[in-house]
Scaffold this active site. Structure first.
Site, PDB file in Angstrom:
ATOM      1  N   TYR A 150      -9.359  -8.030  -4.371  1.00  0.00           N
ATOM      2  CA  TYR A 150      -8.502  -7.531  -5.048  1.00  0.00           C
ATOM      3  C   TYR A 150      -8.047  -8.427  -6.193  1.00  0.00           C
ATOM      4  O   TYR A 150      -7.332  -7.985  -7.314  1.00  0.00           O
ATOM      5  CB  TYR A 150      -7.217  -7.369  -4.279  1.00  0.00           C
ATOM      6  CG  TYR A 150      -7.172  -6.121  -3.237  1.00  0.00           C
ATOM      7  CD1 TYR A 150      -6.865  -4.917  -3.639  1.00  0.00           C
ATOM      8  CD2 TYR A 150      -7.742  -6.272  -2.026  1.00  0.00           C
ATOM      9  CE1 TYR A 150      -7.058  -3.822  -2.679  1.00  0.00           C
ATOM     10  CE2 TYR A 150      -8.028  -5.383  -1.079  1.00  0.00           C
ATOM     11  CZ  TYR A 150      -7.533  -4.131  -1.631  1.00  0.00           C
ATOM     12  OH  TYR A 150      -7.671  -3.144  -0.591  1.00  0.00           O
TER      13      TYR A 150
ATOM     14  N   ARG B  98       0.909  -1.256  -0.027  1.00  0.00           N
ATOM     15  CA  ARG B  98       0.153   0.029   0.145  1.00  0.00           C
ATOM     16  C   ARG B  98       0.789   1.162  -0.136  1.00  0.00           C
ATOM     17  O   ARG B  98       1.954   1.064   0.388  1.00  0.00           O
ATOM     18  CB  ARG B  98      -0.997  -0.034   1.321  1.00  0.00           C
ATOM     19  CG  ARG B  98      -1.685  -1.273   1.418  1.00  0.00           C
ATOM     20  CD  ARG B  98      -2.602  -1.021   2.820  1.00  0.00           C
ATOM     21  NE  ARG B  98      -3.346  -2.300   2.718  1.00  0.00           N
ATOM     22  CZ  ARG B  98      -3.191  -3.365   3.367  1.00  0.00           C
ATOM     23  NH1 ARG B  98      -1.976  -3.766   3.788  1.00  0.00           N
ATOM     24  NH2 ARG B  98      -4.074  -4.427   3.641  1.00  0.00           N
TER      25      ARG B  98
ATOM     26  N   LYS C  59      -1.753  -2.271   7.793  1.00  0.00           N
ATOM     27  CA  LYS C  59      -3.234  -1.641   8.087  1.00  0.00           C
ATOM     28  C   LYS C  59      -3.883  -2.630   8.815  1.00  0.00           C
ATOM     29  O   LYS C  59      -4.591  -2.091   9.703  1.00  0.00           O
ATOM     30  CB  LYS C  59      -3.954  -1.692   6.634  1.00  0.00           C
ATOM     31  CG  LYS C  59      -5.346  -1.012   6.645  1.00  0.00           C
ATOM     32  CD  LYS C  59      -5.998  -0.851   5.304  1.00  0.00           C
ATOM     33  CE  LYS C  59      -7.487  -0.555   5.453  1.00  0.00           C
ATOM     34  NZ  LYS C  59      -7.973  -0.504   4.248  1.00  0.00           N
TER      35      LYS C  59
ATOM     36  N   HIS D 147      -3.072 -10.443   3.614  1.00  0.00           N
ATOM     37  CA  HIS D 147      -4.619 -10.751   3.683  1.00  0.00           C
ATOM     38  C   HIS D 147      -4.757 -11.793   4.632  1.00  0.00           C
ATOM     39  O   HIS D 147      -4.068 -12.904   4.516  1.00  0.00           O
ATOM     40  CB  HIS D 147      -5.404 -10.909   2.303  1.00  0.00           C
ATOM     41  CG  HIS D 147      -5.620  -9.655   1.507  1.00  0.00           C
ATOM     42  ND1 HIS D 147      -4.789  -9.490   0.453  1.00  0.00           N
ATOM     43  CD2 HIS D 147      -6.534  -8.650   1.693  1.00  0.00           C
ATOM     44  CE1 HIS D 147      -5.168  -8.178  -0.217  1.00  0.00           C
ATOM     45  NE2 HIS D 147      -6.286  -7.894   0.539  1.00  0.00           N
TER      46      HIS D 147
END
Length: 333
Positions: A320, A204, A229, A311
């Site tokens: 995604y 990211r 995140k 993930h």
């Protein structure tokens, strides 16, 4: 139970519940009944009389949001954006925190949907809900129930499917004035370098901007992200192309961070380059989908793909993963 008596032109109300007693003087009987009902609900929910007295009616939603921004947001990735969002949301609720109910939030939701997308409203609802959950469960504020739980969420729009073509990659770095062969010399070139790195690593924007030289391990072909995140650290495998990008740089160079650009400048320059290049509907975050979809053709299973991308749920991963139907058909034979 509540006892309401008239004294002169005022109404005296006393609420007793679970051994707790609180009183208030109101101007009208209707006001006294409404106050009694609200306080009985809070006492039933577990608040004590002392807690209710400690939380003055003047404690505003803005003050509650400010406390969350100071004490909770800094624990999260991208916390500056959350604090900024809280500052903007506060004025939408010009009232005491104890006065916010489902109807208040629903009215705000409907007004907000006329200004921003449903996805944005859902993100803001989630944030508001987190504030009230913390206020009730951890700070023990005498709020009867989380008002966000009493409203319907806007229908979530379909997930983005935008991918990044090789031609768009070349155009973006061209309009950011980087040749792709030498170390970046200014902020625009650093953004171009970061764009290329994102397409190779699934990282990211915030993760790239937080990269420090101490966490780059080119000899072992990975970089370490101590904070992501979702709150979990991860190691990002580096392709030969990603390693080549790092090889252009001089480690350290007086900077702890790899990319010496702040988030605000990064976003502004990137959007400016897209506008100049006449590339529409492209977000920097779309590089994550593109990189993940390409990596899926090289890695042997979904577990490896999830480990590389960070993930933790297959459902999130599938948002995604956007393969071309023709490519899938060729695999079927």
């Amino acid at each position: 139970m509540a006892t309401i008596t008239k004294r002169g032109s005022a109404w005296r109300v006393r609420v007793r519940r679970r051994g707790q007693t609180i009183t208030k003087t109101c101007d009208t009987e209707a006001e006294a009944k409404a106050w009694a009902e609200a306080e009985e609900t809070r006492l039933v929910a577990g608040a004590t009389a002392a807690q209710i007295r400690k939380m003055p009616s003047s404690l505003s939603v803005t003050e509650l949001f400010d406390r969350y921004g100071r004490e909770v947001s800094p624990e999260k990735g991208g916390w500056r954006f959350e604090v900024n969002a809280l500052r903007k949301l506060g004025p939408h609720f010009p009232m005491a925190a104890i006065e916010v109910d489902g109807a208040t939030v629903a009215e705000w939701r409907d007004r907000r949907l006329k200004q921003v997308s449903a996805a944005s409203v859902n993100r803001e609802l989630a944030l508001i809900g987190s504030v009230f959950t913390r206020a009730i469960k951890e700070w023990r504020l005498p709020i009867a129930a989380n008002p966000v739980h009493s409203v319907m969420r806007p229908k979530q729009p379909r997930a983005r499917t935008r991918r990044v073509s090789d031609a768009e990659r070349a155009t973006v770095i061209k309009f950011l004035a980087w040749d792709g062969k030498a170390a970046p010399k200014d902020k625009r070139q650093w953004i171009a370098w970061s764009f290329c790195l994102a397409l190779e690593t699934m990282m990211r924007q915030g993760e790239i901007l937080r990269l420090t030289w101490e966490h780059i391990h080119l000899d072992r072909k990975f970089c370490h992200l101590p904070k992501t995140k979702n709150g979990h650290p991860r190691n990002v495998p580096l392709s030969s192309a990603a390693i080549a990008l790092f090889a252009l740089l001089k480690p350290g160079n007086g900077e702890a961070r790899v990319v010496p650009v702040d988030a605000g400048t990064f976003g502004a320059y990137f959007r400016e380059a897209l506008k100049d290049a006449e590339i529409t509907d492209l977000h920097f975050h779309d590089t994550r989908r593109e990189a993940l979809t390409r990596a899926a053709t090289k890695l042997s299973n979904v577990a490896e793909l999830a480990r590389a991308s960070g993930h933790r749920e297959l459902r999130s991963l599938m948002i995604y993963y956007e393969p071309d139907a023709t490519d899938l058909a060729e695999k079927l034979g």
